[in-house]
Write a protein that holds these residues in place. Structure first.
Motif, mmCIF file in Angstrom:
data_model
loop_
_atom_site.group_PDB
_atom_site.id
_atom_site.type_symbol
_atom_site.label_atom_id
_atom_site.label_comp_id
_atom_site.label_asym_id
_atom_site.label_seq_id
_atom_site.Cartn_x
_atom_site.Cartn_y
_atom_site.Cartn_z
ATOM 1 N N LYS A 64 0.831 -1.203 0.000
ATOM 2 C CA LYS A 64 0.000 0.000 0.000
ATOM 3 C C LYS A 64 0.869 1.257 0.000
ATOM 4 N N VAL A 65 1.938 1.232 0.809
ATOM 5 C CA VAL A 65 2.865 2.374 0.851
ATOM 6 C C VAL A 65 3.533 2.562 -0.509
ATOM 7 N N ASP A 66 3.954 1.445 -1.118
ATOM 8 C CA ASP A 66 4.603 1.515 -2.432
ATOM 9 C C ASP A 66 3.694 2.175 -3.466
ATOM 10 N N LEU A 67 2.430 1.745 -3.516
ATOM 11 C CA LEU A 67 1.483 2.286 -4.499
ATOM 12 C C LEU A 67 1.236 3.773 -4.267
ATOM 13 N N ALA A 68 1.148 4.185 -2.987
ATOM 14 C CA ALA A 68 0.931 5.600 -2.672
ATOM 15 C C ALA A 68 2.127 6.443 -3.108
ATOM 16 N N LYS A 85 1.952 10.266 6.217
ATOM 17 C CA LYS A 85 1.085 10.587 7.357
ATOM 18 C C LYS A 85 -0.267 9.884 7.271
ATOM 19 N N ASN A 86 -0.613 9.365 6.096
ATOM 20 C CA ASN A 86 -1.900 8.696 5.911
ATOM 21 C C ASN A 86 -1.901 7.264 6.431
ATOM 22 N N PHE A 87 -0.735 6.761 6.848
ATOM 23 C CA PHE A 87 -0.640 5.371 7.293
ATOM 24 C C PHE A 87 -0.473 5.336 8.813
ATOM 25 N N SER A 124 5.421 3.460 11.864
ATOM 26 C CA SER A 124 6.268 4.661 11.926
ATOM 27 C C SER A 124 7.270 4.628 10.786
ATOM 28 N N PHE A 125 7.708 5.811 10.355
ATOM 29 C CA PHE A 125 8.609 5.918 9.209
ATOM 30 C C PHE A 125 9.808 6.793 9.562
ATOM 31 N N VAL A 126 10.950 6.453 8.968
ATOM 32 C CA VAL A 126 12.169 7.273 9.050
ATOM 33 C C VAL A 126 12.709 7.399 7.632
#
Length: 656
Positions: free
Chosen positions: A208-212, A267-269, A273-275
């Protein structure tokens, strides 16, 4: 040749050192040849001219002392760069080495080859021809300007002093960065879910992150890696992913806005958490602290629960702080565990010993090697364990049959308490001590100021039990350490320079005149940093060190020339002598500044492009400071020399 003997390659930093040195390399020859031509022209007008060889020899000896001392003083300025440790030392030491080697080689050539070539090549030179038109025009204009400065000396000196003080006062307000934002098109995005998240779930979220991210027009490709390789060094679980982002080519401002857009998408996920980091910056951060962030806070102690509690407090404090991004606890709690507590009384009742029970559990769920399979020259272990589908719940685990000493089978649930719990997938250690680590990135601010502020808040607001303590690391700490070391060694170097110059100048007034020119270099450098965004990096600091060396050299040559006019040409110290000395040093000083500026111009023009993020700010600082120091050196130093200098004719014993 010498660099090759030292095993140092021609790279960006060594070439940068050669580019900085080129102005002074030319200056050595310019000073010598310009003085030789001037003396040969004067000799030609005498009734009884001296032999050409003697004139060239005397002209070379005349400037020899000043050139030698100036070169050694500049070399001393660069010694602190050679003493830097860590990443800063690895980056800038080759630059310092190539610079020092260049000016020393140039000095050797200026003292030997240049006079010899002058004797060979200037034999047929027409010394009766007029001075070049441009040079004559510049000197005429300079003569007028210097008279204007002298007539308004008090106003000029007060103005210059105020400008210098304002420049020095501005430095603490600049934002600082050990490593500038690298203009890369390759990013690493670290995605962390809750500990215990399965491989399939991490892949599902990652897709999902990849597609976004692929919907962003500047994202070229996206690749996800989950967990760690079987023999990998990283202690990542299946809840950790690294997503490689490859962007299309773009300029510096577009790259900065791209990062902001990527963060807005993330921020939509919720629940993960992301770095986000560029590849090179992450590798440098890892080298400095072992973690991919500029702010690293370690808490040491023996109690794991207390370590986790205090780590959460630090994390909460960081998240509330402005400019803190990507706050992460490196070893969070929450890993699902299945606990099996053996009941000794029940085991005794059913005739089962502890070893048999543990072996059965290990074989069922971890597997046990029972043989080997040979396929040509390859060997595979044969392992037996339960199928995954019959060990997915507590009831199935409770039904595991265990054989007792009588050959009867007893269910595991009859001899043990079985229940779900949470634990840790990794326990961090450093130096054989338990540690919990919190990391954070800093966006849009001064990393050093942020670090000092958050360190003070942590030490003030978070109390640790006895036996626990904080430790701070990361690029912010490394920059602070490197800056302090550079300042300490620069002070030692300055003492050495003062001792060296005291031998040349003979009196403290002229020594102060040489040193007072150093703040002039700050003015242009500080102005350039202010106009280019107010970011003060290690490259900028090295630029100021370089600038002080060039400025120091120009000051030494001008004051030494004044002393020569008094002691060897019999002039009396006054306005005419000050103007003549400055006019005769005008061309060499302008040549040095011009050649140095042209040598650094390619680095300065492309300072915002990829590959020049470190040397670009350094080149800009040198160019800005070179402009201000050259102008002030030529305009203000003669006036200061008239007011405060001490130029008295020495006796023969003092001169030789």
């Amino acid at each position: 040749t010498v660099l090759e003997k030292f095993g140092i390659s021609l790279n960006t930093m060594t070439l940068g050192g050669l580019a900085i040195a080129i102005g002074e390399v030319v200056d050595d020859a310019v000073i010598d040849v310009e003085n030789i031509i001037r003396r040969l022209r004067q000799n030609k007008g005498l009734q009884h001219p001296k032999p050409m060889f003697l004139v060239i020899l005397d002209a070379s000896i005349e400037v020899r002392s000043a050139v030698v001392y100036a070169t050694f003083a500049v070399a001393l300025v660069f010694v602190p760069i050679l003493t830097m440790s860590g990443i800063a030392g690895k980056l800038f030491s080759p630059l310092g080495i190539s610079y020092i080697l260049s000016i020393m080689a140039s000095l050797l050539v200026a003292l030997t080859v240049t006079p010899a070539l002058s004797f060979i090549l200037l034999g047929k030179y027409d010394f009766n021809r007029k001075e070049p038109v441009l040079q004559k025009w510049i000197k005429e204009k300079y003569h007028r300007v210097i008279l204007l400065v002298e007539n308004s000396s008090k106003t000029v000196m007060i103005s210059v002093a105020l400008i210098s003080l304002v420049s020095i006062a501005m430095i603490p307000f600049f934002s600082g960065s050990f490593i500038p934002e690298l203009k890369e098109r390759h990013f690493i995005l670290h995605m962390t879910a809750l500990p215990g998240t399965s491989l399939n779930e991490s892949l599902r979220i990652g897709k999902k992150v990849d597609l976004a991210l692929l919907n962003l027009p500047f994202v070229k490709s996206v690749d996800q890696r989950v967990g760690r390789a079987e023999l990998g060094d990283d202690f990542l679980g299946t809840h950790d992913s690294e997503i490689d982002l490859n962007l299309i080519p773009m300029n510096g401002s577009e790259a900065e806005s791209a990062q902001e857009k990527i963060r807005n998408v993330l921020k939509n996920f919720a629940g993960v958490s992301f770095v986000l980091n560029t590849v090179l910056k992450e590798r440098i951060e890892e080298t400095l602290s072992g973690y991919t962030a500029p702010i690293v806070i370690n808490i040491f102690g023996n109690d794991l629960d207390m370590l986790d509690k205090k780590a959460e407090e630090v994390s909460s404090l960081l998240k509330k702080t402005h400019n803190a991004e990507d706050v992460k606890i490196q070893s969070p709690q929450g890993m699902p565990e299945l606990l099996i507590h053996l009941n000794k009384n029940a085991m005794k009742k059913w005739g089962i010993n502890t070893i048999d029970a543990l072996n059965a559990i290990q074989t069922a769920y971890e597997g046990k090697v029972v043989g080997q399979i040979f396929n040509k020259n390859r060997v595979f272990n044969l392992t037996v364990k339960l199928e995954p589908k019959i060990k997915n719940s507590i009831s199935q685990v409770s039904s595991l049959p265990i054989k007792n000493s009588d050959g009867n089978y007893i269910l595991l649930g009859q001899i043990a308490g079985i229940y779900e719990s949470t634990g840790r997938y990794v326990i961090l250690h450093e130096g054989a001590r338990r540690v919990q680590t919190i990391t954070a990135n800093v966006l849009g601010g001064n990393v050093n100021l942020f670090f000092n502020k958050i360190k003070k808040e942590i030490l003030t607001n978070i109390n640790l039990p006895q036996g626990f303590y904080f430790s701070f690391s990361g690029s912010a700490v490394e920059q602070s350490r490197s800056s302090k070391n550079l300042i300490i060694y620069s002070i030692i170097s300055l003492i050495g320079i003062i001792l060296l110059l005291s031998v040349v100048m003979k009196n403290y007034q002229n020594l102060i005149l040489v040193l007072i020119n150093l703040p002039f270099a700050l003015v242009g450098g500080v102005l350039v940093i202010f106009l280019s965004g107010g970011l003060f990096s290690m490259g900028s600091l090295i630029g100021f060190v370089t600038l002080f060396g060039i400025t120091l050299r120009n000051s030494i040559m001008l004051i030494s020339h004044y002393e020569h006019l008094i002691n060897f040409e019999g002039m009396t110290w006054g306005l005419d002598t000050a103007i003549r000395g400055a006019s005769e040093r005008l061309v060499p000083i302008l040549m040095t500044a011009l050649v140095t500026g042209l040598g650094l111009l390619p680095l300065a023009i492309g300072s915002g492009s990829a590959g020049r993020e470190i040397e670009g700010p350094m080149a800009l600082v040198i160019l800005g400071g070179l402009a201000s120091s050259t102008a002030l050196n030529l305009l203000v130093l003669p006036t200061l020399s008239l007011k405060f200098g001490k130029f008295v004719k020495k006796g023969v014993d003092e001169m030789f």
